[in-house]
Design an enzyme around this catalytic site. Structure first.
Site, PDB file in Angstrom:
ATOM      1  CE  LYS A  54      -3.771  -2.466   2.151  1.00  0.00           C
ATOM      2  NZ  LYS A  54      -4.494  -2.878   3.350  1.00  0.00           N
ATOM      3  CD  GLN A  98      -3.327  -4.355   6.544  1.00  0.00           C
ATOM      4  OE1 GLN A  98      -3.243  -3.391   5.789  1.00  0.00           O
ATOM      5  NE2 GLN A  98      -3.991  -5.449   6.231  1.00  0.00           N
ATOM      6  CG  ASP A 121      -9.394   0.007   4.772  1.00  0.00           C
ATOM      7  OD1 ASP A 121      -9.166  -0.344   3.591  1.00  0.00           O
ATOM      8  OD2 ASP A 121      -8.805  -0.481   5.756  1.00  0.00           O
TER       9      ASP A 121
END
Ligand code: NAP
Length: 283
Positions: A54, A98, A121
């Site tokens: 990412k 995460q 997200d």
């Protein structure tokens, strides 16, 4: 093989190139560099790889990509304080924590602490609610990427019968809502469903289960579009999906491979969401 392959790698590259182009413009015209901060807690090896990917993708499209790595002894209060500091930092447009987190930290509490304006997200309850009622907002990256894959096939979705196998908050449920918004007739199947019967009558099949080749090729309706989200290891240790690829490709019109289908789209759409967050921050 009858099916055409949906090349997720190529489509993801196209999305990243679009984002890079717009980022250049945003910098030149408004002096804004999109900032994405990814927080990783503990030493889960898969998370390390994902976060690395990412950050790299963020840098490649011209963002300021930052990784914060915290020890696995981090308390929930400490993590929440870090998230709040990122919420308050105007150079940070997108925040991603995460998962999975160490067991002393509740993921729901952390997600709910992220400012919904920075929730790239798309997991915050506000984002989920906006999706549910059809308002603009950040969409979870994997189903958002699948919608782009479907769009790229050119197959009209309106009126089609779609089945989503799997009902997780990050893939199955948002996927079903997005297909509904495109006027599909949607069924959500799960571990208590007759999956075969549902798949057999579906024009669009999205498999998001995590069980190797659960969906047999012979179940696929001739001409159906098949999207395989699953990431499993087969007997040879290779990455494989939830769908029996070879047999399904004999019947489908379009199909995603694993790897190289849905996987690359997730990070690409994260970039798209972060760019959008940066654009909105200046409004
Ligand atoms: P998850 O939270 O574990 O959810 C799995 C879903 O599958 C559940 O709803 C479960 O039903 C259902 N299920 C399990 N066994 C089943 C069976 N035998 N028949 C029918 N349904 C069954 O998984 P997830 O996070 O959504 O991920 C699903 C898969 O996608 C995994 O392989 C994951 O690695 C992969 N994934 C890939 C990406 C990507 O970027 N490519 C992103 C996210 C996830 P119940 O609710 O009834 O238990």
């Amino acid at each position: 093989m009858a099916a055409q392959i949906i090349d997720g790698k190529a489509i993801a590259a196209k999305v990243r190139a679009e984002v890079a182009e717009e980022t250049k413009r945003l910098k030149a015209e408004r002096g804004i560099t999109p900032g994405l901060t990814v927080v990783r807690v503990g030493d889960d090896p898969a998370s390390k790889t994902y976060v690395g990917g990412k950050k790299k993708a963020a840098e490649e499209v011209g963002f300021n990509g930052v990784e914060i790595h915290l020890p696995d002894t981090t308390t929930e209060a400490e993590l929440l304080a870090r998230v709040q500091a990122l919420n308050a930092d105007p150079s940070v447009h997108g925040i991603l924590v995460q998962l999975p987190l160490p067991k002393q930290i509740h993921p729901d509490v952390v997600i709910a602490t992220i400012d919904p304006k920075k929730d790239v997200d798309g997991f915050h309850p506000v984002s989920a609610g906006n999706l549910f009622i059809g308002r603009p907002g950040f969409r979870p990256c994997t189903p958002y990427g699948i919608m782009r894959l479907l769009q790229e096939t050119g197959v009209p979705l309106s009126g089609k019968r779609a089945v989503v196998v799997g009902r997780s908050n990050i893939v199955g449920k948002p996927m079903a809502i997005m297909l509904l918004q495109q006027n599909c007739t949607v069924t959500i199947a799960h571990s208590k469903s007759d999956v075969r019967a549902e798949v057999e009558r579906a024009d669009i099949v999205v498999a998001a289960v995590g069980v190797l080749e659960l969906i047999k090729g012979e179940w696929i309706k001739p001409g159906a579009v098949v999207i395989d989200v699953g990431m499993n290891r087969n007997a040879e240790g290779k990455l494989a999906g939830d769908v029996e690829f070879k047999a399904a490709a004999e019947r489908a019109s379009w199909i995603t491979p694993v790897p190289g289908g849905v996987g690359p789209m997730t990070i690409a759409m994260l970039m798209k969401n972060t760019l959008e967050a940066a654009k909105q921050s200046a409004r």
